[in-house]
Design a protein around this motif. Structure first.
Motif, PDB file in Angstrom:
ATOM      1  N   ARG A   1       0.558  -1.440   0.009  1.00 41.63           N
ATOM      2  CA  ARG A   1       0.020  -0.130  -0.640  1.00 41.63           C
ATOM      3  C   ARG A   1       1.215   1.080  -0.001  1.00 41.63           C
ATOM      4  N   LEU A   2       0.444   1.984  -0.595  1.00 39.73           N
ATOM      5  CA  LEU A   2       1.055   3.350  -0.560  1.00 39.73           C
ATOM      6  C   LEU A   2       0.389   4.753   0.683  1.00 39.73           C
ATOM      7  N   GLN A   3       1.303   5.470   1.164  1.00 37.84           N
ATOM      8  CA  GLN A   3       0.649   6.611   1.878  1.00 37.84           C
ATOM      9  C   GLN A   3       1.148   8.340   1.494  1.00 37.84           C
ATOM     10  N   PRO A   4       0.467   8.907   0.404  1.00 40.94           N
ATOM     11  CA  PRO A   4      -0.618   8.943  -0.110  1.00 40.94           C
ATOM     12  C   PRO A   4      -0.485   8.138  -1.795  1.00 40.94           C
ATOM     13  N   SER A   5      -1.400   8.063  -2.180  1.00 35.10           N
ATOM     14  CA  SER A   5      -1.014   7.834  -3.503  1.00 35.10           C
ATOM     15  C   SER A   5      -0.826   9.099  -4.845  1.00 35.10           C
ATOM     16  N   ARG A   6      -1.331   9.510  -4.427  1.00 33.86           N
ATOM     17  CA  ARG A   6      -1.024  10.989  -5.445  1.00 33.86           C
ATOM     18  C   ARG A   6      -0.560  11.721  -4.908  1.00 33.86           C
TER      19      ARG A   6
ATOM     20  N   VAL B   1      10.686  -5.060  -5.473  1.00 31.87           N
ATOM     21  CA  VAL B   1       9.551  -4.001  -5.488  1.00 31.87           C
ATOM     22  C   VAL B   1       9.810  -2.814  -7.654  1.00 31.87           C
ATOM     23  N   ARG B   2       8.952  -3.091  -8.027  1.00 33.08           N
ATOM     24  CA  ARG B   2       8.928  -2.471  -9.361  1.00 33.08           C
ATOM     25  C   ARG B   2       7.858  -1.415  -9.205  1.00 33.08           C
ATOM     26  N   PHE B   3       8.548   0.188 -10.265  1.00 34.10           N
ATOM     27  CA  PHE B   3       8.055   1.287  -9.608  1.00 34.10           C
ATOM     28  C   PHE B   3       8.161   1.899 -11.332  1.00 34.10           C
ATOM     29  N   PRO B   4       7.505   2.855 -11.661  1.00 40.40           N
ATOM     30  CA  PRO B   4       7.407   4.080 -12.806  1.00 40.40           C
ATOM     31  C   PRO B   4       8.706   4.727 -12.835  1.00 40.40           C
ATOM     32  N   ASN B   5       9.575   5.233 -13.785  1.00 47.92           N
ATOM     33  CA  ASN B   5      10.644   6.204 -13.783  1.00 47.92           C
ATOM     34  C   ASN B   5      10.454   7.349 -13.386  1.00 47.92           C
ATOM     35  N   GLY B   6       8.937   7.714 -13.612  1.00 46.29           N
ATOM     36  CA  GLY B   6       8.892   9.333 -12.994  1.00 46.29           C
ATOM     37  C   GLY B   6       9.056   8.627 -11.473  1.00 46.29           C
TER      38      GLY B   6
ATOM     39  N   ALA C   1       5.988  13.435 -13.913  1.00 48.59           N
ATOM     40  CA  ALA C   1       5.266  13.618 -14.048  1.00 48.59           C
ATOM     41  C   ALA C   1       4.552  11.488 -14.307  1.00 48.59           C
ATOM     42  N   VAL C   2       3.636  11.249 -13.701  1.00 47.58           N
ATOM     43  CA  VAL C   2       2.977   9.879 -13.683  1.00 47.58           C
ATOM     44  C   VAL C   2       2.026   9.268 -13.832  1.00 47.58           C
ATOM     45  N   ARG C   3       1.439   9.115 -15.240  1.00 43.25           N
ATOM     46  CA  ARG C   3      -0.508   8.676 -15.025  1.00 43.25           C
ATOM     47  C   ARG C   3      -0.241   7.603 -15.373  1.00 43.25           C
ATOM     48  N   ASP C   4      -1.738   6.909 -14.139  1.00 41.05           N
ATOM     49  CA  ASP C   4      -1.874   5.459 -14.117  1.00 41.05           C
ATOM     50  C   ASP C   4      -1.015   4.617 -13.668  1.00 41.05           C
TER      51      ASP C   4
ATOM     52  N   GLU D   1       2.958 -10.023  -7.427  1.00 41.73           N
ATOM     53  CA  GLU D   1       1.456 -10.963  -6.627  1.00 41.73           C
ATOM     54  C   GLU D   1       0.782  -9.441  -5.885  1.00 41.73           C
ATOM     55  N   ASP D   2       1.092  -8.173  -5.798  1.00 43.43           N
ATOM     56  CA  ASP D   2      -0.148  -6.855  -5.250  1.00 43.43           C
ATOM     57  C   ASP D   2       1.391  -6.030  -5.762  1.00 43.43           C
ATOM     58  N   GLU D   3      -0.158  -5.241  -6.129  1.00 41.24           N
ATOM     59  CA  GLU D   3       0.201  -3.229  -6.416  1.00 41.24           C
ATOM     60  C   GLU D   3      -0.405  -2.991  -5.479  1.00 41.24           C
ATOM     61  N   ALA D   4      -0.106  -1.812  -6.197  1.00 43.96           N
ATOM     62  CA  ALA D   4      -0.773  -0.051  -5.890  1.00 43.96           C
ATOM     63  C   ALA D   4      -0.981   1.138  -6.535  1.00 43.96           C
ATOM     64  N   SER D   5      -1.885   1.509  -6.734  1.00 45.31           N
ATOM     65  CA  SER D   5      -1.860   2.659  -8.398  1.00 45.31           C
ATOM     66  C   SER D   5      -0.814   3.927  -6.773  1.00 45.31           C
ATOM     67  N   VAL D   6      -0.193   4.647  -8.729  1.00 43.95           N
ATOM     68  CA  VAL D   6       0.397   5.767  -7.800  1.00 43.95           C
ATOM     69  C   VAL D   6       0.194   7.173  -8.718  1.00 43.95           C
TER      70      VAL D   6
END
Length: 185
Positions: A40-45, A70-75, A142-145, A175-180
């Motif tokens: 989970r993320l806090q905050p996600s935006r 852990v994998r996440f966008p380059n932004g 910027a990272v969208r979706d 195995e799990d993901e959270a939006s950012v």
């Protein structure tokens, strides 16, 4: 006795999640997976320049330990020295063995190698104790979706951790993901 359809649906969902995530690394004799994980993320935006805290719950760790990916966008970027594992009120600072950009997919991978011993800080027998890994990511552009994803694999005791993970073959299945979302300002 009347059972609520919602209760029945929730019970089926929980059973499906339990089966999909595995049953237990050290706690169950039949389980051969790496670990159970949730994120989970806090905050996600966030705005660029701001940070989000990533919380990963880890349980049922395999006897051989795990490679927590852990994998996440380059932004986003990992904030150095922000990772710590909390188990039974004992905190261990961690540094990822891998912090690398996979240019083809424009994603960054962090890999932490965690032994089962980290999850039994008092030295007692491992019974599937849950640990919580917290780390921070900072918005850069910027990272969208976007998604921050986690995958746990069994640590291969025959291969050194410096060479076990490769960007050309990350062997990553979330195995799990959270939006950012990162808003560039």
């Amino acid at each position: 006795m009347k059972i609520s359809p919602l209760l029945f649906l929730l019970s089926g969902t929980l059973l499906t999640l339990t089966v999909a995530c595995g049953g237990g690394g050290g706690g169950g004799d039949d389980f051969v997976g790496a670990a159970t994980v949730g994120i989970r993320l806090q905050p996600s935006r966030i705005d660029s320049g701001d940070r989000t805290e990533v919380t990963i719950d880890i349980g049922d760790v395999n006897d051989s330990g795990i490679a927590l990916k852990v994998r996440f966008p380059n932004g986003l970027r990992y904030v150095p020295a922000s990772a710590a594992l909390l188990v039974d009120q004992q905190q261990t600072k961690l540094t990822p063995t891998v912090n690398a950009l996979a240019e083809e997919e424009n994603s960054i991978y962090l890999v932490f190698y965690l032994s089962q011993a980290l999850f039994r800080p008092s030295g007692e027998e491992y019974n599937g104790q849950i640990g919580t890994l917290k780390l921070q990511l900072e918005g850069r552009k910027a990272v969208r979706d976007g998604k921050v994803e986690v995958d746990a694999d069994v640590d291969d005791p025959q291969e050194g951790n410096d060479s076990e993970f490769t960007l050309s073959n990350p062997e990553f299945a979330a195995e799990d993901e959270a939006s950012v979302e990162v808003i560039e300002g």
